[in-house]
Design an enzyme around this catalytic site. Structure first.
Site, PDB file in Angstrom:
ATOM      1  N   ASP A 160      43.867  45.232  39.568  1.00  0.00           N
ATOM      2  CA  ASP A 160      44.815  45.670  40.811  1.00  0.00           C
ATOM      3  C   ASP A 160      43.808  46.327  41.811  1.00  0.00           C
ATOM      4  OD1 ASP A 160      47.290  45.344  41.726  1.00  0.00           O
ATOM      5  OD2 ASP A 160      48.384  46.832  40.504  1.00  0.00           O
ATOM      6  N   ASP A 222      54.324  42.970  46.450  1.00  0.00           N
ATOM      7  CA  ASP A 222      55.045  42.992  45.244  1.00  0.00           C
ATOM      8  C   ASP A 222      56.468  42.266  45.615  1.00  0.00           C
ATOM      9  OD1 ASP A 222      53.233  44.485  43.764  1.00  0.00           O
ATOM     10  OD2 ASP A 222      54.178  46.379  43.858  1.00  0.00           O
TER      11      ASP A 222
END
Length: 408
Positions: A160, A222
């Protein structure tokens, strides 16, 4: 009869070409997209060794493992806030008392694969946000951490970008460094990157083709278990927002290189959450994208409806088709997509975005089916067969639902 599927070609916003070159990022991996389960959407930072074991056992008991869901991915918050004296990562001892190598062994003994999370900067995302202590991202520790993951027999790394700096050059350097470190271990680890850190408008994962750097690349912010949010915001996006964001990126998909529209939210609690039809649309469209199918619900208490959606073998077969080509809209119609499968096969999705049920049609000519053609189609969800009439196939589609037709 003459059958001539002309194909669907999507334009790709690609200012620099394919980062990392034309070859696959990590050799030795299956050509088709990975399937599995990730801890984040249900458990967040409350993840523990016991929870992971219970979820793994549920994958086996429910038949999801045998349907293809084999990667078990422990997301953020598994690591201790401090590295060991030699600089290596270590498990948070109160929640993962057996350690990560033992957890990986537990998964492998059950025919599953082991996934872990790390950050591409000096912090993970929860550390950047201040909700978890420490600074244990892998930036500057790529070689050491990759060796640790290989020693622990990790099969999947979610990596990430968690930083207030989204400089493209820095991202390329960071993600390529971990790719190279994984390559040096010789272990075929699925390398899943997310270059997007709350970025508005076109995110780095969509703006650039990372297919030579990573096995799979997140192309949105997201996902949330909702139909739609504000698709242009830097916050979470709904299912249909992500479908729209992905439609121009089909050309990037190929063997061992996938667009990642984020995890499945089928069966994930939310407010207001998704209807059954909307969840069916997510499964359908992720299959049309040849996207990784990574569940995020609590597998130990899911409903029969959720299990049936996740385990539908016809839909999974489309997603896992060995041709590994992604679908795209037909005639620029966001509600109708086509995807080539097999040597000569074709799948068409029809998604009703209206607030009322309605019949939807697709013409054979728009699919490149020309000449004296007799065409029928089978719905992957129901098994119902439809016959083309007057040069088109017409089906009734419920509110926010998707009919997924395999053309025969």
């Amino acid at each position: 009869m003459m059958l001539a599927f002309l194909g669907v070609v999507a334009c790709t916003p690609d200012p620099e070409g394919r980062i990392g070159g034309d070859g696959v990022a990590i050799e030795g991996l299956p050509a088709v997209p990975p399937m599995g389960w990730n801890s984040w959407n249900t458990f967040g930072c409350n993840i523990t060794e016991q929870i992971v074991r219970e979820q793994a056992d549920a994958l086996v008991a429910t038949g999801l493992r045998d349907a293809g869901y084999r990667h078990v991915i422990v997301d953020d918050c598994w690591a201790a806030p401090l590295r060991a004296a030699d600089g290596s990562l270590q498990a948070e001892p109160s929640r993962f008392p057996s350690g990560m190598a033992a957890l990986g062994q537990y998964l492998h003994e059950r025919g599953l694969k082991f996934g872990l999370y790390s950050g591409a900067s000096d912090q993970t995302c929860t550390q950047l946000l201040g909700t978890y202590p420490g600074s244990t991202g892998s930036r500057g520790h790529e070689e050491q951490d990759a060796r640790t993951f290989a020693d622990w027999q990790v099969d999947y790394l979610k990596y990430d970008w968690c930083s207030s700096d989204s400089d493209h050059g820095e991202q390329v350097t960071a993600f390529t460094a971990m790719r190279d470190a994984i390559r040096d271990t010789g272990r075929p680890i699925v390398y899943s990157i997310n270059p997007n850190s709350g970025v508005a408008d076109m995110v780095p994962g969509a703006e650039f083709d990372w297919g030579g750097v990573a096995t799979m690349t997140r192309i949105t912010n997201d996902i949330a278990p909702v139909w739609s949010t504000n698709a242009d915001s830097s916050g979470p996006q709904g299912v249909i927002d992500i479908v729209d964001a992905a439609q121009a990126l089909a050309a990037r998909v190929g063997p061992s290189a996938f667009n990642d529209p984020d995890m499945l939210v089928v069966g994930v609690d939310g407010n207001p959450g998704l209807t059954l039809a909307q969840q069916r649309t997510q499964m359908s469209m992720w299959a049309m994208m040849a996207a990784p199918l990574i569940a995020g619900n609590d597998l130990t208490r899911m409903s029969t409806q959720t299990l049936d959606l996740l385990r539908n073998r016809a839909v999974i077969a489309i997603d896992q088709d060995e041709r590994v080509s992604a679908g795209a809209p037909v005639d620029d119609d966001a509600e109708i997509w086509a995807r080539a499968i097999g040597e000569k096969g074709l799948v068409v999705s029809l998604t009703n975005r209206d607030d009322h049920p309605r019949p939807m049609s697709v013409s054979l000519s728009s699919l490149g089916l020309v000449g004296d053609v007799t065409v029928s189609a089978i719905d992957a969800w129901t098994g119902r067969r439809y016959q083309a009439e007057a040069g088109e196939i017409t089906v009734d589609v419920g509110v926010n639902d998707t009919v997924l037709l395999q053309i025969a």
